[in-house]
Write a protein that holds these residues in place. Structure first.
Motif, PDB file in Angstrom:
ATOM      1  N   VAL A 149       1.450   6.746  25.230  1.00  0.00           N
ATOM      2  CA  VAL A 149       1.337   6.499  23.792  1.00  0.00           C
ATOM      3  C   VAL A 149       2.468   5.562  23.382  1.00  0.00           C
ATOM      4  N   GLN A 150       2.110   4.474  22.712  1.00  0.00           N
ATOM      5  CA  GLN A 150       3.113   3.533  22.186  1.00  0.00           C
ATOM      6  C   GLN A 150       3.248   3.737  20.688  1.00  0.00           C
ATOM      7  N   LEU A 151       4.484   3.670  20.220  1.00  0.00           N
ATOM      8  CA  LEU A 151       4.777   3.908  18.820  1.00  0.00           C
ATOM      9  C   LEU A 151       5.433   2.659  18.235  1.00  0.00           C
ATOM     10  N   VAL A 152       4.970   2.216  17.076  1.00  0.00           N
ATOM     11  CA  VAL A 152       5.536   1.051  16.401  1.00  0.00           C
ATOM     12  C   VAL A 152       5.878   1.437  14.973  1.00  0.00           C
ATOM     13  N   GLU A 153       7.175   1.375  14.662  1.00  0.00           N
ATOM     14  CA  GLU A 153       7.644   1.732  13.327  1.00  0.00           C
ATOM     15  C   GLU A 153       7.714   0.496  12.436  1.00  0.00           C
ATOM     16  N   SER A 154       7.640   0.739  11.137  1.00  0.00           N
ATOM     17  CA  SER A 154       7.841  -0.304  10.143  1.00  0.00           C
ATOM     18  C   SER A 154       8.283   0.345   8.848  1.00  0.00           C
ATOM     19  N   GLY A 155       8.818  -0.476   7.947  1.00  0.00           N
ATOM     20  CA  GLY A 155       9.134   0.008   6.614  1.00  0.00           C
ATOM     21  C   GLY A 155      10.601   0.191   6.314  1.00  0.00           C
ATOM     22  N   GLY A 156      11.471  -0.029   7.278  1.00  0.00           N
ATOM     23  CA  GLY A 156      12.892   0.093   6.997  1.00  0.00           C
ATOM     24  C   GLY A 156      13.401  -1.060   6.144  1.00  0.00           C
ATOM     25  N   GLY A 157      14.665  -0.958   5.743  1.00  0.00           N
ATOM     26  CA  GLY A 157      15.252  -2.019   4.942  1.00  0.00           C
ATOM     27  C   GLY A 157      16.476  -1.552   4.208  1.00  0.00           C
ATOM     28  N   LEU A 158      16.881  -2.366   3.252  1.00  0.00           N
ATOM     29  CA  LEU A 158      18.044  -2.083   2.413  1.00  0.00           C
ATOM     30  C   LEU A 158      17.572  -1.582   1.059  1.00  0.00           C
ATOM     31  N   VAL A 159      18.145  -0.480   0.620  1.00  0.00           N
ATOM     32  CA  VAL A 159      17.770   0.096  -0.664  1.00  0.00           C
ATOM     33  C   VAL A 159      19.017   0.648  -1.330  1.00  0.00           C
ATOM     34  N   GLN A 160      19.025   0.636  -2.657  1.00  0.00           N
ATOM     35  CA  GLN A 160      20.157   1.167  -3.410  1.00  0.00           C
ATOM     36  C   GLN A 160      20.106   2.695  -3.450  1.00  0.00           C
ATOM     37  N   PRO A 161      21.241   3.332  -3.603  1.00  0.00           N
ATOM     38  CA  PRO A 161      21.240   4.795  -3.757  1.00  0.00           C
ATOM     39  C   PRO A 161      20.303   5.228  -4.874  1.00  0.00           C
ATOM     40  N   GLY A 162      19.563   6.285  -4.603  1.00  0.00           N
ATOM     41  CA  GLY A 162      18.577   6.765  -5.560  1.00  0.00           C
ATOM     42  C   GLY A 162      17.204   6.144  -5.385  1.00  0.00           C
ATOM     43  N   GLY A 163      17.112   5.130  -4.552  1.00  0.00           N
ATOM     44  CA  GLY A 163      15.850   4.442  -4.336  1.00  0.00           C
ATOM     45  C   GLY A 163      14.952   5.141  -3.324  1.00  0.00           C
ATOM     46  N   SER A 164      13.822   4.494  -3.025  1.00  0.00           N
ATOM     47  CA  SER A 164      12.821   5.073  -2.131  1.00  0.00           C
ATOM     48  C   SER A 164      12.389   4.060  -1.076  1.00  0.00           C
TER      49      SER A 164
END
Length: 118
Positions: A1-16
């Motif tokens: 099984v291969q897993l590919v992540e996405s969606g990371g990044g820089l966000v301010q405190p309190g963000g989502s």
């Protein structure tokens, strides 16, 4: 099984942020999919996991803020992260554990960076 992540990044405190992990290959029950994180100089720790039957488990530090979910039709697991704090900064790894063998078959994604900073 291969897993590919996405969606990371820089966000301010309190963000989502929402992380996604798409699994390719054959998935067999019983299994667990989960998210782990590793900050610089620290060990890799469990953030949240979900079994094939839908049972969820969360680290105490993220309870009430993070939600793990799956889309079985897409073989994808998500991590919705709300009210983010600077201490959530880490590389987040998707994990798959298949319990049809002993020891269990384990697969890891490549990781995605999450940085919480103003």
């Amino acid at each position: 099984v291969q897993l590919v992540e996405s969606g990371g990044g820089l966000v301010q405190p309190g963000g989502s942020l929402r992380l996604s992990c798409a699994a390719s290959g054959s998935i067999f029950s019983p299994y667990t999919m989960g998210w782990y994180r590793q900050a610089p100089g620290k060990q890799r720790d469990l953030v949240a996991s979900i079994t094939g039957g839908g049972r969820m488990n969360y680290a105490d530090s993220v309870k009430g803020r993070f939600t793990i979910s799956t889309d079985n039709a897409k073989n994808t697991v998500y991590l919705q992260m709300n009210s983010l704090k600077p201490e959530d900064t880490a590389v987040y790894y998707c994990n798959y554990r298949q319990y049809t063998t002993n020891p269990p078959y384990i697969s890891w994604g490549q990781g995605t960076q999450v940085t919480v900073s103003s």
